[in-house]
Design an enzyme around this catalytic site. Structure first.
Site, PDB file in Angstrom:
ATOM      1  N   SER A 165       8.365 -13.887  -7.738  1.00 52.94           N
ATOM      2  CA  SER A 165       8.704 -12.813  -8.597  1.00 52.94           C
ATOM      3  C   SER A 165       9.991 -12.287  -8.701  1.00 52.94           C
ATOM      4  O   SER A 165      10.346 -11.720  -9.349  1.00 52.94           O
ATOM      5  CB  SER A 165       7.363 -11.977  -8.487  1.00 52.94           C
ATOM      6  OG  SER A 165       6.302 -12.521  -8.924  1.00 52.94           O
TER       7      SER A 165
ATOM      8  N   ARG B  22       6.210   2.251  -2.225  1.00 55.29           N
ATOM      9  CA  ARG B  22       5.417   2.234  -1.207  1.00 55.29           C
ATOM     10  C   ARG B  22       5.591   3.778  -0.639  1.00 55.29           C
ATOM     11  O   ARG B  22       4.512   4.239   0.073  1.00 55.29           O
ATOM     12  CB  ARG B  22       5.832   1.239  -0.109  1.00 55.29           C
ATOM     13  CG  ARG B  22       4.881   1.280   1.163  1.00 55.29           C
ATOM     14  CD  ARG B  22       5.298  -0.356   1.643  1.00 55.29           C
ATOM     15  NE  ARG B  22       4.658  -0.292   2.940  1.00 55.29           N
ATOM     16  CZ  ARG B  22       4.766   0.213   4.096  1.00 55.29           C
ATOM     17  NH1 ARG B  22       6.208   0.369   4.449  1.00 55.29           N
ATOM     18  NH2 ARG B  22       4.059  -0.286   5.335  1.00 55.29           N
TER      19      ARG B  22
ATOM     20  N   HIS C 249       2.164  -4.964  -4.609  1.00 56.35           N
ATOM     21  CA  HIS C 249       2.758  -6.053  -3.310  1.00 56.35           C
ATOM     22  C   HIS C 249       3.685  -7.010  -4.071  1.00 56.35           C
ATOM     23  O   HIS C 249       4.495  -7.791  -3.260  1.00 56.35           O
ATOM     24  CB  HIS C 249       1.756  -6.759  -2.527  1.00 56.35           C
ATOM     25  CG  HIS C 249       1.053  -5.724  -1.613  1.00 56.35           C
ATOM     26  ND1 HIS C 249      -0.003  -6.050  -0.731  1.00 56.35           N
ATOM     27  CD2 HIS C 249       1.407  -4.310  -1.291  1.00 56.35           C
ATOM     28  CE1 HIS C 249      -0.364  -4.859   0.026  1.00 56.35           C
ATOM     29  NE2 HIS C 249       0.589  -3.834  -0.359  1.00 56.35           N
TER      30      HIS C 249
ATOM     31  N   ASP D 200       5.292  -8.433 -12.421  1.00 63.45           N
ATOM     32  CA  ASP D 200       4.617  -9.445 -13.041  1.00 63.45           C
ATOM     33  C   ASP D 200       3.256  -9.659 -12.226  1.00 63.45           C
ATOM     34  O   ASP D 200       2.832  -9.213 -11.261  1.00 63.45           O
ATOM     35  CB  ASP D 200       5.330 -10.788 -13.221  1.00 63.45           C
ATOM     36  CG  ASP D 200       5.728 -11.214 -11.971  1.00 63.45           C
ATOM     37  OD1 ASP D 200       5.052 -11.218 -10.941  1.00 63.45           O
ATOM     38  OD2 ASP D 200       6.590 -12.191 -12.020  1.00 63.45           O
TER      39      ASP D 200
ATOM     40  N   HIS E  91       2.320   6.008   0.382  1.00 62.80           N
ATOM     41  CA  HIS E  91       1.984   6.710   1.710  1.00 62.80           C
ATOM     42  C   HIS E  91       2.206   7.930   1.787  1.00 62.80           C
ATOM     43  O   HIS E  91       1.596   8.525   2.776  1.00 62.80           O
ATOM     44  CB  HIS E  91       3.013   5.853   2.861  1.00 62.80           C
ATOM     45  CG  HIS E  91       2.868   4.556   3.117  1.00 62.80           C
ATOM     46  ND1 HIS E  91       2.742   3.909   4.434  1.00 62.80           N
ATOM     47  CD2 HIS E  91       2.228   3.478   2.349  1.00 62.80           C
ATOM     48  CE1 HIS E  91       2.293   2.618   4.433  1.00 62.80           C
ATOM     49  NE2 HIS E  91       2.165   2.516   3.136  1.00 62.80           N
TER      50      HIS E  91
ATOM     51  N   PRO F 294      -4.438   2.087   4.627  1.00 62.25           N
ATOM     52  CA  PRO F 294      -5.205   0.907   4.668  1.00 62.25           C
ATOM     53  C   PRO F 294      -4.168  -0.308   5.557  1.00 62.25           C
ATOM     54  O   PRO F 294      -3.171  -0.456   5.169  1.00 62.25           O
ATOM     55  CB  PRO F 294      -5.272   0.415   3.304  1.00 62.25           C
ATOM     56  CG  PRO F 294      -4.105   0.944   2.459  1.00 62.25           C
ATOM     57  CD  PRO F 294      -3.828   2.369   2.907  1.00 62.25           C
TER      58      PRO F 294
ATOM     59  N   GLY G 195      -1.843  14.231   0.603  1.00 59.54           N
ATOM     60  CA  GLY G 195      -1.503  14.302  -0.813  1.00 59.54           C
ATOM     61  C   GLY G 195      -0.013  14.181  -1.147  1.00 59.54           C
ATOM     62  O   GLY G 195       0.510  14.311  -0.093  1.00 59.54           O
TER      63      GLY G 195
ATOM     64  N   ASN H  55       4.241   3.119   9.305  1.00 64.28           N
ATOM     65  CA  ASN H  55       5.532   3.627   8.430  1.00 64.28           C
ATOM     66  C   ASN H  55       6.938   3.190   9.095  1.00 64.28           C
ATOM     67  O   ASN H  55       7.934   2.913   8.409  1.00 64.28           O
ATOM     68  CB  ASN H  55       5.725   4.917   8.193  1.00 64.28           C
ATOM     69  CG  ASN H  55       4.287   5.531   7.355  1.00 64.28           C
ATOM     70  OD1 ASN H  55       4.072   4.761   6.434  1.00 64.28           O
ATOM     71  ND2 ASN H  55       3.975   6.455   7.608  1.00 64.28           N
TER      72      ASN H  55
END
Length: 383
Positions: free
Chosen positions: A250, A62, A194, A255, A66, A164, A72, A95
């Site tokens: 998970s 993540r 996620h 997976d 971010h 997003p 960039g 964040n």
């Protein structure tokens, strides 16, 4: 005449070499000659942290995402704020307090600076760490082209329109990813990260208690799952440390659980469950749910592409010695020379020299140099 031709050939070679340096490309094995152990040291730090806390893998993936989606892949997300009124990306609402994994990057950077001082960029360390996190979580490893340089600017306000939020619908997600050069399928593919993630309660609490004017609970959310979430995130709780796994089944493994959860109406965020509201993305969710191997492969390619988003290369940016601070340049009182000293706030403004030249202008200057050199060559040829 022969001498003149040889001169022209020599100038041609010089011009070609000069122009090839205008915008250096990322390369796999970039540190092979300058710091051969760079990737192994980063991998070692990721592994050590993962042993202590498996959740760090999701945090690093993540963190990379971010970083790349704001200015960039330039490690601007790692820079610390300098004051409450001058906040960096890491302290933006998107964040803070959810981003994690900073200490892994810090540790890797400290080790690398001890043996390869000023060589390995923080942006490359983060890209390596994200790849290693995918692999250690059961995903497919991939070669990371390196050569990124570190950015000098980090503004919390830049996150507002580039990341997003959890309440976006499928059309908004598609547009945001398209703005970054990604297809809708790549958006669906990257969302699968996620599966190893976690979330604080705030991003989805409206789906449990305050969905809209007619119903308090989101009807697209599985009732049994909603009941479990309410137990984990009580209404009105002010405990900022409460977190829930985005895929309880998970257990931190890359997976297809994210997609099977969506099919069962157990997507945690609105931005997860919305993937079923569009015919095309719904087909992709079904395909990924049925074929985890295919999704892992697509995910590796999408991560590879993301890691090259708007990178700084060549002479653009810098190589930080501390990933949390940009390098400060000050004017020597006696000799008027630029000297590296201490650290600077994250804005790209030097107090003695005014605005630092932008990477774009630097590239434009090199192109102009190339054009001038070519014109000189033509002139010599015609004389």
């Amino acid at each position: 005449m022969r001498s003149r031709k040889l001169t022209c050939v020599s100038i041609t070679l010089i011009v070609v070499l000069l122009c090839q340096n205008v915008h250096s490309q990322l390369q796999a094995g970039f540190y092979r000659n300058s710091c051969d152990c760079a990737e192994s040291i980063v991998k070692d730090e990721v592994r050590n942290s993962f042993i202590k806390d498996q959740g760090v893998a999701a945090g690093l993936v993540r963190l990379h995402f971010h970083d790349c989606f704001v200015r960039g892949c330039d490690a601007s997300v790692l820079i610390d704020s300098t004051s409450p009124s001058n906040k960096a990306e890491k302290d933006a609402p998107a964040n803070n307090p959810s981003l994690r994994g900073f200490e892994v990057i810090d540790n890797a950077k400290a080790r690398l600076e001890a043996i390869c001082k000023g060589v390995v960029s923080c942006a490359d360390i983060l890209a390596f760490a994200a790849r290693d996190s995918v692999e250690i979580s059961g995903g497919i490893g991939y070669d990371v082209p390196a050569g990124r340089r570190d950015g000098k600017i980090s503004l919390a306000s830049d996150t507002f329109t580039n990341l997003p939020p959890p309440f976006f619908n499928v059309d908004q997600l598609t547009q945001l990813f398209a703005n970054k050069g990604f297809t809708q399928e790549e958006m669906v593919t990257l969302s699968g990260a996620h599966v190893i993630g976690r979330s604080h309660c705030t991003p989805f609490s409206n789906r449990l208690y305050n969905f809209n004017g007619t119903t308090s609970q989101d009807p697209s959310l599985d009732p049994i799952y909603a009941s479990q979430l309410k137990q984990q995130c009580p209404q009105g709780s002010t405990n900022l440390n409460l977190v829930v796994p985005m895929d309880p089944s998970s257990l931190g493994t890359m997976d297809a659980g994210y997609y099977t959860n969506i099919l069962a109406n157990r997507g945690l965020f609105t931005s997860d469950q919305t993937l079923l509201t569009n015919a095309t993305t719904a087909i992709q969710v079904n395909q990924n749910a049925r074929n985890a191997k295919l999704w892992r492969s697509k995910f590796a390619f999408a991560m590879l592409k993301m890691g090259q988003l708007d990178v700084l290369t060549g002479n653009a940016g810098e190589i930080r010695s501390n990933c949390r601070e940009v390098v400060k340049v000050y004017q020597d009182t006696f000799y008027g020379q630029n000297t590296f000293y201490g650290q600077n706030p994250f804005y790209d403004q030097d107090p003695f020299y005014g605005q630092s030249p932008s990477p774009i202008l630097s590239v434009q200057t090199k192109y102009i140099t190339c054009i001038v050199s070519l014109l000189t060559l033509v002139n010599l040829w015609l004389v």
